[in-house]
Design a protein around this motif. Structure first.
Motif, PDB file in Angstrom:
ATOM      1  N   ARG A  58     -42.978  36.417 -17.333  1.00 33.17           N
ATOM      2  CA  ARG A  58     -41.601  36.634 -16.877  1.00 33.17           C
ATOM      3  C   ARG A  58     -41.023  35.407 -16.179  1.00 33.17           C
ATOM      4  O   ARG A  58     -39.887  35.008 -16.440  1.00 33.17           O
ATOM      5  N   ARG A  59     -41.792  34.794 -15.292  1.00 36.92           N
ATOM      6  CA  ARG A  59     -41.248  33.646 -14.557  1.00 36.92           C
ATOM      7  C   ARG A  59     -40.938  32.493 -15.504  1.00 36.92           C
ATOM      8  O   ARG A  59     -39.908  31.830 -15.376  1.00 36.92           O
ATOM      9  N   GLN A  60     -41.829  32.246 -16.465  1.00 33.07           N
ATOM     10  CA  GLN A  60     -41.580  31.197 -17.460  1.00 33.07           C
ATOM     11  C   GLN A  60     -40.290  31.481 -18.215  1.00 33.07           C
ATOM     12  O   GLN A  60     -39.470  30.589 -18.446  1.00 33.07           O
ATOM     13  N   LEU A  61     -40.085  32.736 -18.585  1.00 34.92           N
ATOM     14  CA  LEU A  61     -38.901  33.106 -19.351  1.00 34.92           C
ATOM     15  C   LEU A  61     -37.633  32.990 -18.510  1.00 34.92           C
ATOM     16  O   LEU A  61     -36.594  32.538 -19.004  1.00 34.92           O
ATOM     17  N   ILE A  62     -37.696  33.402 -17.233  1.00 32.50           N
ATOM     18  CA  ILE A  62     -36.538  33.264 -16.338  1.00 32.50           C
ATOM     19  C   ILE A  62     -36.176  31.794 -16.172  1.00 32.50           C
ATOM     20  O   ILE A  62     -35.007  31.403 -16.205  1.00 32.50           O
ATOM     21  N   ASN A  63     -37.198  30.949 -15.988  1.00 32.31           N
ATOM     22  CA  ASN A  63     -36.949  29.512 -15.831  1.00 32.31           C
ATOM     23  C   ASN A  63     -36.294  28.927 -17.076  1.00 32.31           C
ATOM     24  O   ASN A  63     -35.357  28.130 -16.989  1.00 32.31           O
ATOM     25  N   LEU A  64     -36.780  29.317 -18.235  1.00 33.13           N
ATOM     26  CA  LEU A  64     -36.197  28.832 -19.484  1.00 33.13           C
ATOM     27  C   LEU A  64     -34.763  29.328 -19.634  1.00 33.13           C
ATOM     28  O   LEU A  64     -33.838  28.545 -19.902  1.00 33.13           O
ATOM     29  N   ALA A  65     -34.557  30.633 -19.435  1.00 32.35           N
ATOM     30  CA  ALA A  65     -33.237  31.217 -19.673  1.00 32.35           C
ATOM     31  C   ALA A  65     -32.193  30.688 -18.696  1.00 32.35           C
ATOM     32  O   ALA A  65     -31.033  30.483 -19.076  1.00 32.35           O
ATOM     33  N   TYR A  66     -32.575  30.450 -17.437  1.00 32.32           N
ATOM     34  CA  TYR A  66     -31.603  29.906 -16.487  1.00 32.32           C
ATOM     35  C   TYR A  66     -31.151  28.508 -16.911  1.00 32.32           C
ATOM     36  O   TYR A  66     -29.962  28.172 -16.836  1.00 32.32           O
ATOM     37  N   ARG A  67     -32.073  27.689 -17.341  1.00 33.17           N
ATOM     38  CA  ARG A  67     -31.709  26.329 -17.768  1.00 33.17           C
ATOM     39  C   ARG A  67     -30.851  26.356 -19.027  1.00 33.17           C
ATOM     40  O   ARG A  67     -29.990  25.498 -19.218  1.00 33.17           O
ATOM     41  N   LEU A  68     -31.081  27.335 -19.878  1.00 37.60           N
ATOM     42  CA  LEU A  68     -30.290  27.437 -21.099  1.00 37.60           C
ATOM     43  C   LEU A  68     -28.903  28.016 -20.838  1.00 37.60           C
ATOM     44  O   LEU A  68     -27.937  27.627 -21.497  1.00 37.60           O
ATOM     45  N   LEU A  69     -28.781  28.929 -19.873  1.00 36.00           N
ATOM     46  CA  LEU A  69     -27.527  29.651 -19.679  1.00 36.00           C
ATOM     47  C   LEU A  69     -26.753  29.227 -18.440  1.00 36.00           C
ATOM     48  O   LEU A  69     -25.549  29.467 -18.351  1.00 36.00           O
ATOM     49  N   GLY A  70     -27.427  28.638 -17.442  1.00 36.37           N
ATOM     50  CA  GLY A  70     -26.743  28.223 -16.223  1.00 36.37           C
ATOM     51  C   GLY A  70     -26.321  29.382 -15.347  1.00 36.37           C
ATOM     52  O   GLY A  70     -25.540  29.211 -14.413  1.00 36.37           O
ATOM     53  N   SER A  71     -26.847  30.561 -15.624  1.00 34.69           N
ATOM     54  CA  SER A  71     -26.494  31.763 -14.869  1.00 34.69           C
ATOM     55  C   SER A  71     -27.742  32.593 -14.666  1.00 34.69           C
ATOM     56  O   SER A  71     -28.400  32.971 -15.652  1.00 34.69           O
ATOM     57  N   LEU A  72     -28.068  32.876 -13.422  1.00 29.00           N
ATOM     58  CA  LEU A  72     -29.241  33.694 -13.146  1.00 29.00           C
ATOM     59  C   LEU A  72     -29.042  35.112 -13.653  1.00 29.00           C
ATOM     60  O   LEU A  72     -29.955  35.731 -14.198  1.00 29.00           O
ATOM     61  N   ALA A  73     -27.839  35.649 -13.478  1.00 30.06           N
ATOM     62  CA  ALA A  73     -27.569  37.009 -13.944  1.00 30.06           C
ATOM     63  C   ALA A  73     -27.748  37.110 -15.452  1.00 30.06           C
ATOM     64  O   ALA A  73     -28.379  38.055 -15.962  1.00 30.06           O
ATOM     65  N   GLU A  74     -27.198  36.138 -16.191  1.00 30.84           N
ATOM     66  CA  GLU A  74     -27.346  36.157 -17.641  1.00 30.84           C
ATOM     67  C   GLU A  74     -28.794  35.906 -18.045  1.00 30.84           C
ATOM     68  O   GLU A  74     -29.276  36.469 -19.039  1.00 30.84           O
ATOM     69  N   THR A  93     -31.361  45.351  -3.456  1.00 30.50           N
ATOM     70  CA  THR A  93     -32.800  45.176  -3.574  1.00 30.50           C
ATOM     71  C   THR A  93     -33.158  43.707  -3.517  1.00 30.50           C
ATOM     72  O   THR A  93     -32.408  42.849  -3.977  1.00 30.50           O
ATOM     73  N   THR A  94     -34.306  43.408  -2.953  1.00 31.52           N
ATOM     74  CA  THR A  94     -34.727  42.017  -2.793  1.00 31.52           C
ATOM     75  C   THR A  94     -35.201  41.455  -4.118  1.00 31.52           C
ATOM     76  O   THR A  94     -35.876  42.118  -4.897  1.00 31.52           O
ATOM     77  N   ALA A  95     -34.855  40.205  -4.389  1.00 27.62           N
ATOM     78  CA  ALA A  95     -35.268  39.563  -5.636  1.00 27.62           C
ATOM     79  C   ALA A  95     -36.780  39.409  -5.676  1.00 27.62           C
ATOM     80  O   ALA A  95     -37.412  39.074  -4.688  1.00 27.62           O
ATOM     81  N   ASP A  96     -37.360  39.664  -6.849  1.00 28.00           N
ATOM     82  CA  ASP A  96     -38.795  39.503  -7.045  1.00 28.00           C
ATOM     83  C   ASP A  96     -39.134  38.019  -7.011  1.00 28.00           C
ATOM     84  O   ASP A  96     -38.476  37.219  -7.688  1.00 28.00           O
ATOM     85  N   PRO A  97     -40.167  37.609  -6.250  1.00 24.84           N
ATOM     86  CA  PRO A  97     -40.547  36.189  -6.236  1.00 24.84           C
ATOM     87  C   PRO A  97     -40.823  35.642  -7.632  1.00 24.84           C
ATOM     88  O   PRO A  97     -40.630  34.458  -7.897  1.00 24.84           O
ATOM     89  N   ALA A  98     -41.243  36.506  -8.541  1.00 25.34           N
ATOM     90  CA  ALA A  98     -41.525  36.053  -9.901  1.00 25.34           C
ATOM     91  C   ALA A  98     -40.265  35.636 -10.648  1.00 25.34           C
ATOM     92  O   ALA A  98     -40.331  34.954 -11.663  1.00 25.34           O
ATOM     93  N   ASP A  99     -39.101  36.064 -10.129  1.00 21.99           N
ATOM     94  CA  ASP A  99     -37.843  35.714 -10.787  1.00 21.99           C
ATOM     95  C   ASP A  99     -37.271  34.394 -10.300  1.00 21.99           C
ATOM     96  O   ASP A  99     -36.270  33.923 -10.821  1.00 21.99           O
ATOM     97  N   ARG A 100     -37.862  33.815  -9.288  1.00 19.43           N
ATOM     98  CA  ARG A 100     -37.272  32.617  -8.700  1.00 19.43           C
ATOM     99  C   ARG A 100     -37.478  31.409  -9.611  1.00 19.43           C
ATOM    100  O   ARG A 100     -38.556  31.187 -10.148  1.00 19.43           O
ATOM    101  N   VAL A 101     -36.433  30.643  -9.733  1.00 18.00           N
ATOM    102  CA  VAL A 101     -36.453  29.496 -10.631  1.00 18.00           C
ATOM    103  C   VAL A 101     -37.102  28.301  -9.936  1.00 18.00           C
ATOM    104  O   VAL A 101     -36.798  28.000  -8.783  1.00 18.00           O
ATOM    105  N   THR A 102     -37.993  27.639 -10.627  1.00 17.25           N
ATOM    106  CA  THR A 102     -38.612  26.429 -10.111  1.00 17.25           C
ATOM    107  C   THR A 102     -37.559  25.324 -10.065  1.00 17.25           C
ATOM    108  O   THR A 102     -36.923  25.018 -11.076  1.00 17.25           O
ATOM    109  N   LEU A 103     -37.358  24.733  -8.892  1.00 19.18           N
ATOM    110  CA  LEU A 103     -36.307  23.724  -8.724  1.00 19.18           C
ATOM    111  C   LEU A 103     -36.864  22.339  -9.011  1.00 19.18           C
ATOM    112  O   LEU A 103     -37.823  21.891  -8.381  1.00 19.18           O
ATOM    113  N   ASP A 104     -36.266  21.660  -9.969  1.00 17.96           N
ATOM    114  CA  ASP A 104     -36.625  20.284 -10.272  1.00 17.96           C
ATOM    115  C   ASP A 104     -35.402  19.576 -10.832  1.00 17.96           C
ATOM    116  O   ASP A 104     -34.283  20.107 -10.778  1.00 17.96           O
TER     117      ASP A 104
END
Length: 311
Positions: A24-40, A115-126
């Motif tokens: 899940r975290r890998q996928l969230i990181n990929l999708a955020y970089r592709l979409l520029g939106s955490l919600a999306e 609800t609090t965001a799951d730590p697994a959803d947090r995007v790695t910042l680089d």
């Protein structure tokens, strides 16, 4: 397609719930970089998992690499979303800026309902998520963006990228090359973090003091300030250009009562957060070059401030 997070299972693919959810975290990181939106990004990953669990157990076990399957499906979903997003963002009120993210330790909030965001959803910042980088990605075609992010950021081969983009490996190589050229042409050399932090701190102090001359001295003559209010009446719908104009705008904003400026990390870079009565009302990211501020992005759209605001 392989992924860095994929374990080695000599006895065949691991399709257990734990193994699948570890992606899940890998996928969230990929999708955020592709979409520029955490919600999306969250929606895209949810759809990816929905497709996985819509398959029978036999179909799941027939997949040689579940991690690769998940990445490929998430990439395709994001590619489709990027096409429709271009239409939505053309109709967006004012400028559309990618959703800003705090440091993981500063991540406050949650999904709708508090609800609090799951730590697994947090995007790695680089480097690949700083605001300047994401803004350049926004100018690319969907295929360019997907090919570049998958290859240059996540280190997939062009043969693997072609499975997502639906073009030949050679065509994907050209897409990534075009994207790389856009980045070289659009972004100045990155300033050291300490220097940028000093400029942002000085900017905040001059802003609070309503010192227009000091602000002008910190701004590049060609500086551009862009605000994303999502239709808020208090947000400026058009970018402001020029040091004098930007300085006057922020000096005027300093007159708003009960606003506190806080130095915070925004998408891995020094930035500012404006709070009113303790509530985050704006998150600002900066680009600097030559010892001056060249770009300011201010996000005021409440929907994009979820990670900064308690539920």
């Amino acid at each position: 397609m392989t992924t860095p997070s994929e374990p080695d299972h000599g006895a065949g693919p691991d399709t257990s719930l734990g193994a699948i959810m570890r992606e899940r975290r890998q996928l969230i990181n990929l999708a955020y970089r592709l979409l520029g939106s955490l919600a999306e990004a969250e929606d895209a990953v949810q759809e990816t998992y929905a497709r996985w669990y819509a398959m029978s157990r036999q179909e799941q076990e027939a997949i040689e690499s579940p991690a690769a399957w998940l990445t490929r499906v998430a990439g395709r979903i994001c590619l489709n979303l990027l096409g429709s997003a271009r239409v939505r963002r053309e109709n967006y009120v004012g400028a559309w800026i990618p959703e800003p993210l705090p440091e993981p330790s500063e991540w406050i909030g949650g999904r709708p309902g508090g609800t609090t965001a799951d730590p697994a959803d947090r995007v790695t910042l680089d480097e690949s998520v700083n605001m300047a980088f994401l803004v350049v990605l926004e100018a690319m075609t969907p295929a360019e963006r997907v090919a570049f992010v998958l290859h240059d950021v996540f280190q997939y081969t062009f043969a693997e990228v072609s499975e997502v983009v639906g073009r030949t490996p050679a065509a994907c190589r050209q897409l990534a090359s075009s994207a790389r050229r856009r980045i070289r042409e659009s972004r100045p050399s990155a300033a050291p973090t300490a220097q940028q932090a000093g400029l942002v701190r000085d900017f905040a102090q001059a802003w609070e003091a309503k010192d227009i001359d000091a602000l002008i001295g910190l701004l590049d003559p060609g500086v551009v300030a862009t605000g994303d209010g999502g239709g808020l009446a208090s947000a400026t719908p058009q970018p402001i250009e020029g040091a004098a104009q930007v300085a006057r705008f922020f000096a005027h904003q300093a007159a708003i009562p009960d606003v506190t400026l806080l130095e915070r990390t925004v998408n891995g870079q020094p930035g500012l957060v404006a709070q009113q009565h303790g509530v985050t009302v704006s998150v600002m990211a900066f680009e600097t070059a030559g010892g001056r501020i060249t770009r300011i992005w201010a996000v005021r759209n409440p929907d994009k401030l979820r990670p900064w605001t308690a539920g």
